[in-house]
Design a protein around this motif. Structure first.
Motif, PDB file in Angstrom:
ATOM      1  N   GLU A  16       0.698  -1.234   0.003  1.00  0.00           N
ATOM      2  CA  GLU A  16      -0.004  -0.055   0.096  1.00  0.00           C
ATOM      3  C   GLU A  16       0.812   1.270   0.049  1.00  0.00           C
ATOM      4  O   GLU A  16       0.606   1.925  -0.779  1.00  0.00           O
ATOM      5  N   LYS A  19       2.863   1.820  -3.504  1.00  0.00           N
ATOM      6  CA  LYS A  19       1.897   2.357  -4.547  1.00  0.00           C
ATOM      7  C   LYS A  19       1.574   3.948  -4.334  1.00  0.00           C
ATOM      8  O   LYS A  19       1.493   4.656  -5.165  1.00  0.00           O
ATOM      9  N   GLU A  20       1.677   4.397  -3.015  1.00  0.00           N
ATOM     10  CA  GLU A  20       1.309   5.579  -2.668  1.00  0.00           C
ATOM     11  C   GLU A  20       2.672   6.602  -3.064  1.00  0.00           C
ATOM     12  O   GLU A  20       2.413   7.517  -3.740  1.00  0.00           O
ATOM     13  N   SER A  23       2.736   6.483  -7.144  1.00  0.00           N
ATOM     14  CA  SER A  23       1.863   7.509  -7.394  1.00  0.00           C
ATOM     15  C   SER A  23       2.335   9.111  -7.327  1.00  0.00           C
ATOM     16  O   SER A  23       2.417   9.768  -8.148  1.00  0.00           O
ATOM     17  N   PHE A  44       0.309  -5.729  -8.579  1.00  0.00           N
ATOM     18  CA  PHE A  44       0.955  -4.867  -7.642  1.00  0.00           C
ATOM     19  C   PHE A  44       1.194  -3.524  -8.244  1.00  0.00           C
ATOM     20  O   PHE A  44       1.040  -2.269  -7.931  1.00  0.00           O
ATOM     21  N   PHE A  45       2.199  -3.534  -9.323  1.00  0.00           N
ATOM     22  CA  PHE A  45       2.758  -2.483 -10.078  1.00  0.00           C
ATOM     23  C   PHE A  45       2.554  -2.637 -11.388  1.00  0.00           C
ATOM     24  O   PHE A  45       3.540  -2.908 -12.425  1.00  0.00           O
TER      25      PHE A  45
END
Length: 272
Positions: A16, A19-20, A23, A44-45
């Motif tokens: 999590e 990912k933040e 981004s 995931f990616f």
């Protein structure tokens, strides 16, 4: 800037946070490469370029996990590392998940310092093994069976140690396994290495602090029992009486992205 991203994909929180971070950096127009292993789960990616850790040519490496993830990264890549802690204590991973994006903003602004820490070089039968940021541990391979170790410092005989094992630690590693085994805590600016016995038979067997230019040679002295050498909790190899082990300070260094160089404040916070 070019960023590398190493993620402990066994931790949901790590995914999590990663990912933040991904981004955030994409919105800033920065290039990000994810470790190839983290791409095994395509969900995931998606669409992110990936490379093996040792082939990632980046300006800053970001690890999302615990100290183990960070140590593995430092073994395979020389880039400066910013560690985001989603592990337990996370002594080496300074940044909390909630502070990850503000920390990256500071990195992009150049508002940080790079702290260099010494590493330990290990030579096994003439072959160089991965450097250690924390420690190399030589331990009996048989549970509850004591081992014997011959220890030499700068070619001088120092001790015949009967113990479960021995830790050869850097100042950085002095707050890790070495501390748990009764070793002293060293300020990371101290130029030294530490020898720490693990459960020694003799009460007189105590940790020894050596200058970091010392050459340490250790041999397994028991005629039959083998030992195991473990470097930073990851790389390991079986050791027998015929093998030769030599430890010295490495010419390479571990580089950490830091926002606060107050070691004592950090130590007190982590040891609560």
């Amino acid at each position: 800037m070019r960023f590398g991203l190493v993620v402990h994909t066994g931790k949901k929180r790590a995914i999590e946070v990663a990912k933040e971070i991904l981004s955030f950096l994409n919105e800033k127009g920065e290039e990000v490469i994810v470790e190839e292993g983290a791409l095994q789960e395509k969900k995931f990616f998606k669409g992110v370029p990936g490379l093996p850790l040792e082939k990632m040519d980046v300006d800053v490496m970001i690890t999302v996990g615990g100290d183990g993830t960070l140590l593995r990264t430092l073994q395979k890549n020389p880039a400066p590392v910013m560690g985001v802690n989603v592990g337990e204590v996370g002594f080496l991973t300074d940044v909390n998940p909630d502070s990850a994006l503000p920390a990256l903003e500071r990195v992009l602004e150049g508002n940080y310092v790079i702290e260099e820490r010494s590493k330990l070089q290990t030579i096994y039968n003439g072959e160089r093994l991965p450097d250690a940021t924390n420690e190399a541990v030589l331990h009996t391979a048989s549970i509850s069976k004591m081992q014997k170790f011959e220890i030499y410092v700068d070619m001088y005989w120092a001790e015949l140690l009967r113990a479960d094992g021995i830790i050869i630690s850097t100042p950085t590693g002095s707050t890790c396994y070495a501390m748990s085994a009764g070793g002293p805590i060293l300020d990371p600016r101290v130029n030294a290495l530490i020898l720490v016995p693990i459960a020694p038979y003799k009460i007189s067997a105590r940790p020894i602090v050596l200058p970091d230019h010392a050459v340490i040679t250790i041999k397994v002295a028991h005629p039959r029992r083998k030992a195991v050498l473990v470097i930073d909790g990851a790389y390991q190899v079986k050791i027998s009486k015929s093998d030769s082990l030599l430890f010295t300070k490495s010419k390479a260094v571990a580089r950490f992205i830091k926002f606060d160089l107050n070691f004592y404040k950090h130590f007190q916070e982590k040891m609560r």
